[in-house]
Every structure is written in C-alpha cells, then in structure tokens.
Scaffold this motif. Structure first.
Motif, mmCIF file in Angstrom:
data_model
loop_
_atom_site.group_PDB
_atom_site.id
_atom_site.type_symbol
_atom_site.label_atom_id
_atom_site.label_comp_id
_atom_site.label_asym_id
_atom_site.label_seq_id
_atom_site.Cartn_x
_atom_site.Cartn_y
_atom_site.Cartn_z
ATOM 1 N N ILE A 40 9.834 3.357 10.470
ATOM 2 C CA ILE A 40 9.110 4.598 10.237
ATOM 3 C C ILE A 40 7.651 4.280 9.940
ATOM 4 O O ILE A 40 7.333 3.218 9.385
ATOM 5 C CB ILE A 40 9.743 5.389 9.066
ATOM 6 C CG1 ILE A 40 9.185 6.815 9.028
ATOM 7 C CG2 ILE A 40 9.534 4.684 7.735
ATOM 8 C CD1 ILE A 40 9.958 7.731 8.108
ATOM 9 N N LYS A 41 6.767 5.195 10.326
ATOM 10 C CA LYS A 41 5.344 5.003 10.057
ATOM 11 C C LYS A 41 4.952 5.745 8.785
ATOM 12 O O LYS A 41 5.371 6.877 8.562
ATOM 13 C CB LYS A 41 4.493 5.531 11.218
ATOM 14 C CG LYS A 41 4.308 4.560 12.358
ATOM 15 C CD LYS A 41 3.272 5.106 13.344
ATOM 16 C CE LYS A 41 2.995 4.108 14.458
ATOM 17 N NZ LYS A 41 1.958 4.610 15.392
ATOM 18 N N ASN A 46 12.604 6.816 3.080
ATOM 19 C CA ASN A 46 13.310 6.330 4.267
ATOM 20 C C ASN A 46 14.739 5.922 3.929
ATOM 21 O O ASN A 46 15.073 4.743 3.840
ATOM 22 C CB ASN A 46 12.544 5.154 4.883
ATOM 23 C CG ASN A 46 13.104 4.758 6.243
ATOM 24 O OD1 ASN A 46 13.940 5.461 6.808
ATOM 25 N ND2 ASN A 46 12.641 3.638 6.755
ATOM 26 N N ARG A 47 15.592 6.900 3.753
ATOM 27 C CA ARG A 47 16.994 6.617 3.444
ATOM 28 C C ARG A 47 17.722 6.004 4.631
ATOM 29 O O ARG A 47 18.649 5.213 4.474
ATOM 30 C CB ARG A 47 17.698 7.905 3.002
ATOM 31 C CG ARG A 47 19.135 7.683 2.530
ATOM 32 C CD ARG A 47 19.739 8.954 2.003
ATOM 33 N NE ARG A 47 21.091 8.735 1.532
ATOM 34 C CZ ARG A 47 21.871 9.673 1.024
ATOM 35 N NH1 ARG A 47 21.405 10.923 0.912
ATOM 36 N NH2 ARG A 47 23.094 9.405 0.630
ATOM 37 N N SER A 48 17.315 6.364 5.847
ATOM 38 C CA SER A 48 18.007 5.884 7.053
ATOM 39 C C SER A 48 17.762 4.399 7.310
ATOM 40 O O SER A 48 18.523 3.767 8.039
ATOM 41 C CB SER A 48 17.538 6.678 8.271
ATOM 42 O OG SER A 48 16.194 6.331 8.599
ATOM 43 N N ASP A 81 0.825 -1.206 0.000
ATOM 44 C CA ASP A 81 0.000 0.000 0.000
ATOM 45 C C ASP A 81 0.861 1.258 0.000
ATOM 46 O O ASP A 81 0.516 2.261 -0.627
ATOM 47 C CB ASP A 81 -0.928 0.017 1.222
ATOM 48 C CG ASP A 81 -2.043 -1.006 1.117
ATOM 49 O OD1 ASP A 81 -2.413 -1.366 -0.015
ATOM 50 O OD2 ASP A 81 -2.538 -1.444 2.166
ATOM 51 N N VAL A 82 1.978 1.207 0.708
ATOM 52 C CA VAL A 82 2.893 2.348 0.720
ATOM 53 C C VAL A 82 3.390 2.648 -0.690
ATOM 54 O O VAL A 82 3.504 3.807 -1.094
ATOM 55 C CB VAL A 82 4.080 2.076 1.675
ATOM 56 C CG1 VAL A 82 5.117 3.195 1.571
ATOM 57 C CG2 VAL A 82 3.587 1.933 3.109
ATOM 58 N N GLN A 83 3.661 1.614 -1.455
ATOM 59 C CA GLN A 83 4.185 1.777 -2.811
ATOM 60 C C GLN A 83 3.087 2.022 -3.849
ATOM 61 O O GLN A 83 3.378 2.471 -4.959
ATOM 62 C CB GLN A 83 4.973 0.523 -3.216
ATOM 63 C CG GLN A 83 6.172 0.214 -2.344
ATOM 64 C CD GLN A 83 7.286 1.244 -2.469
ATOM 65 O OE1 GLN A 83 7.407 1.929 -3.476
ATOM 66 N NE2 GLN A 83 8.108 1.361 -1.428
ATOM 67 N N VAL A 98 2.068 13.378 5.099
ATOM 68 C CA VAL A 98 2.975 13.613 6.213
ATOM 69 C C VAL A 98 2.548 14.917 6.878
ATOM 70 O O VAL A 98 2.128 15.869 6.203
ATOM 71 C CB VAL A 98 4.457 13.690 5.786
ATOM 72 C CG1 VAL A 98 4.961 12.329 5.376
ATOM 73 C CG2 VAL A 98 4.656 14.700 4.657
ATOM 74 N N ALA A 99 2.637 14.947 8.205
ATOM 75 C CA ALA A 99 2.225 16.123 8.975
ATOM 76 C C ALA A 99 3.347 16.533 9.916
ATOM 77 O O ALA A 99 4.230 15.731 10.250
ATOM 78 C CB ALA A 99 0.952 15.820 9.756
#
Length: 241
Positions: A167-168, A161-163, A133-135, A143-144
């Motif tokens: 993450i949500k 998310n490079r790190s 779903d993210v993709q 994002v807020a």
C-alpha cells in the motif's frame, strides 16, 4: 482569474528567531523562496506577508512586493486572510516562507487544479518511502478518494493496513490554494473537534464540508526549522545548481 502567491514570513520563531533573513548562499532565505515562487508561470502576482519591518525592507531591497500584517496572527492562514482583505485576487496560493527549495512545477500544478476547481481548496501530497516517516507523528499523512479529494489528514499512519498487502502512504505538503471567499470564511470558523485532536488546521475545512483537492508531486518539502537546517539546504542547492 487573478492568481496571487502569498509567502507568510514571521520574524519570531521559538527555534529560529529571524529565520526569513537567514543567509543561504549569500542571499536571505526569503529571497530564495520569493524567486522560486515568482518563477511559476501560473501566478499573476507574488507577495510576502510579514509582521516585521526588517523583513519588509529586505524584500523591498531585492525588488519584491510585501504586505505588512499584524503581529498577533496564530497561523499562516490568518495572516493570509489579512492579505486577502488588502489586495485584489481570485485565488490565493499559500507557500511556506521557510522552503527555499520549493518546486515551481508543484505550484503550477496546484494552480492548474485550482482553476479547474474554482470552489475548492487545493493542496499537495508526495509518496512516503520510509516506514519510519509513516509512523512519525510529525509527518502528516493524507488519504484521498478516487476523484483526488481529501478524505482525511492525520499524524497517524492512514490507512491502517490490516490486509498486509502493498500500500502507498502519502505525506501532506503544507502548500494550499484558496478561493478568495473560502479563506475569508475559513479563518472565522470555530476550531473543530478533529482539528483540536490532531492539531491540524486543515481538518477544519473537512469538518465544515469544504472540498480539498490533492495533487501528487515528486517534490518533498525541505523546510528550514533550525539553524542546522541551513547546511542541509545549501548542500542540496550546491548539487542542483
């Protein structure tokens, strides 16, 4: 302040003509939506905004309020702005007419936030748990900032998310509350560059400096886009009743 719930209900749909009248457990879908929205403790009035006489008559038959609107509106926001021009109210909450499982608590939380932020638009987000779903570009992400104001909406995964740390990601839900003067001005603004790029109307608000507050909810929208979705909704209702 008077808070009005508005349920846009178009008859014509490329994938599902007459969708608001679709039968779900022996009731038209628009009645399910109307009853759920009307259960909100925070709304002073609920109306269906439609362009079709059959939908109008169906709403009147089950005792609902309806406002007839033009057929040529391109978006639900345009239809909502016409409703705003016809009825009294200070805050208007746009609830999609194809979500018969809409969560009343989410509506209440949006209205509470709107009353605390009378100059802001308010919308909702829910956590995404599936990376597919993210993709998925059909699932809009948001994002807020730390004050719960939207920074950006996108069809792309945001943030990147490079790190690689946990993450949500959040899905944006298509429910909005608008102050009266904001919705009337918003629909007259020209389409923005970001809006055209992402094909996301809400980016016009950010492009023009409007604050969009984002509340979090566990409710995940289950919309009816095709006739096949009726079975899915009926099964969920059968479990929840």
């Amino acid at each position: 302040m008077k808070v009005v719930g508005v349920i846009p209900a178009r008859y014509n749909s490329s994938r599902f003509p007459g969708k608001p009248l679709a039968d779900i457990l022996r009731k038209p879908m628009i009645q399910h939506v109307f009853e759920r929205v009307s259960a909100s403790e925070k709304l002073d009035k609920v109306v269906v905004a439609t362009d079709h006489e059959e939908i109008q008559q169906t709403v009147l038959d089950f005792g609902g309020d309806v406002v007839m609107t033009r057929e040529d509106h391109e978006t639900g926001s345009d239809r909502m702005a016409e409703v705003v021009s016809k009825i009294e109210g200070d805050i208007f909450v746009n609830v999609q007419g194809d979500e018969p499982l809409i969560h009343t608590g989410t509506i209440d939380k949006i209205v509470e936030t709107a009353l605390d932020n009378p100059e802001s638009v308010v919308t909702a987000k829910t956590p995404l748990k599936d990376m597919e779903d993210v993709q998925d570009p059909n699932v809009v992400k948001v994002v807020a900032d730390q004050k719960d104001s939207a920074i950006y909406f996108s069809r792309s995964p945001i943030p990147y998310n490079r790190s690689k740390e946990p993450i949500k990601y959040y899905k944006h839900l298509g429910i909005y509350s608008y102050p009266r003067d904001v919705i009337t001005k918003f629909v007259d603004l020209p389409e923005s560059t970001l809006e055209r790029a992402e094909v996301l109307e809400q980016l016009r608000l950010l492009d023009n400096g409007y604050t969009v507050k984002v509340i979090e909810t566990s409710y995940d929208a289950v919309g009816v886009d095709t006739p096949e979705d009726i079975d899915k909704v009926e099964k969920i209702m059968g479990v929840t009743k």
